[in-house]
Design an enzyme around this catalytic site. Structure first.
Site, PDB file in Angstrom:
ATOM      1  N   ASP A  15       0.824  -1.211   0.000  1.00  0.00           N
ATOM      2  CA  ASP A  15       0.000   0.000   0.000  1.00  0.00           C
ATOM      3  C   ASP A  15       0.858   1.261   0.000  1.00  0.00           C
ATOM      4  OD1 ASP A  15       0.657  -0.843   2.611  1.00  0.00           O
ATOM      5  OD2 ASP A  15      -1.061   0.163   3.506  1.00  0.00           O
ATOM      6  N   ASN A 160      -5.270  -3.141  14.540  1.00  0.00           N
ATOM      7  CA  ASN A 160      -4.958  -4.373  13.801  1.00  0.00           C
ATOM      8  C   ASN A 160      -3.751  -5.114  14.399  1.00  0.00           C
ATOM      9  OD1 ASN A 160      -2.904  -2.672  12.884  1.00  0.00           O
ATOM     10  ND2 ASN A 160      -3.531  -2.753  10.737  1.00  0.00           N
ATOM     11  N   HIS A 242      -4.494   1.148   2.669  1.00  0.00           N
ATOM     12  CA  HIS A 242      -4.449   2.203   3.679  1.00  0.00           C
ATOM     13  C   HIS A 242      -3.701   3.464   3.237  1.00  0.00           C
ATOM     14  CE1 HIS A 242      -5.861  -0.948   6.407  1.00  0.00           C
ATOM     15  NE2 HIS A 242      -4.876  -1.706   5.951  1.00  0.00           N
TER      16      HIS A 242
END
Length: 314
Positions: A15, A160, A242
């Site tokens: 990402d 997370n 993200h």
């Protein structure tokens, strides 16, 4: 055309790669420098990945400097289970030919900020905050030079790395504590927002139909990333991407709804270390310097990203 000048501090990472491509492919972004920090993989690997992405795009004029190889205090953690042994497993990139900047990332950040007028450069950290914390400790005067810090990390409800802590903050919470407690404007693009940033089958098809080396790299990245999410999390949806959300906010803040609220970092909780503790209880003080991202216009994010890929193919 009004340019948004940014320094991107990152640890590529699939990402992170998408964030770099979005920055490079947006004409209103002037990417002044890329700095790397240990995180998704070792410093050596993420630095190599950043160089290889610029090689792919042909953007070898942008300086890249390697930064901190470990957190301030804690043992190194990485995300090999997410990004693989290389940090960009599942993809094919050219070997980089561009040299690294000889400066440490901290010094490149300081020098770049001081080379531009005050309040014209935005720091965009999308990895652990070790480099940014050391930068502000080495040169505290930069707080008055930075326009804004727009970071991908944290979450006001969602974690997370743990139930309440997000990976980028949890791997170096002491660094995050330093960064969040400086009085520069901070926008936290956390998991509550970035979990909304998912492609769908049509978006994947649209990217694949561009039929360029860059779009092929993106498809490889997203496919590997999503396959891992599905195996670990047991769902069939596409994985949230993200880091591009932080760059997208700089490009067009109207894509992301934010709320002003005090944020601080938990350092000592047995179950909560690394939590970005966000206080929504009352109207924040007028001098509150932190805000958190709440709601994303996801279709517009992907339209912006695909436009960037098209621009890079020109």
């Amino acid at each position: 055309m009004s340019l948004h000048k940014i320094i991107l501090d990152c640890d590529p990472g699939h990402d992170d790669a998408m964030a770099i491509l979005l920055a490079l492919g947006t004409p209103t972004i002037e990417l002044l420098a890329i700095t790397t920090v240990v995180g998704n993989q070792t410093l050596e690997k993420v630095t190599h990945n950043a160089q290889a992405i610029l090689e792919l795009v042909g953007a070898k004029q942008i300086p890249i400097a390697a930064g901190c190889p470990r957190p301030l205090v804690r043992a190194i953690q990485n995300a090999a289970e997410v990004h693989g042994i290389s940090g960009l497993d599942g993809t094919h990139l050219p070997e980089p030919t561009m040299p690294l900047d000889k400066r440490h990332a901290v010094d490149l950040i300081i020098d770049t900020l001081k080379a531009h007028p005050p309040k014209t450069v935005t720091l965009v950290p999308i990895g652990g905050l070790t480099n940014i914390a050391l930068t502000v400790r080495k040169a505290p005067e930069i707080v008055e030079l930075v326009k804004e810090v727009v970071l991908m990390g944290g979450g006001y409800h969602t974690g997370n790395q743990s139930a309440v802590a997000e990976f980028n903050i949890a791997i170096d919470p002491e660094a995050a504590h330093i960064v969040f407690n400086e009085k520069w404007p901070i926008t936290m693009i956390g998991l509550d927002l970035t979990h909304q940033a998912k492609p769908n089958d049509q978006i994947m098809t649209d990217i694949a139909n561009l039929k360029t080396p860059i779009s092929q790299f993106v498809i490889e990245s997203l496919n590997y990333y999503t396959e891992g999410y599905r195996k670990r999390n047991g769902y069939s949806d596409h994985a949230p991407v993200h880091d591009p959300c932080a760059v997208a906010y700089v490009i067009n803040p109207s894509l992301i709804e934010t709320r002003i609220a005090p944020v601080n970092i938990e350092l000592q909780g047995t179950l909560t270390t690394g939590m970005t503790v966000t206080d929504f209880r009352a109207t924040p003080a007028e001098n509150c310097h932190t805000q958190v991202a709440i709601k994303l216009d996801n279709p517009q994010l992907w339209a912006m990203f695909i436009d960037a890929l098209k621009y890079l193919d020109k």
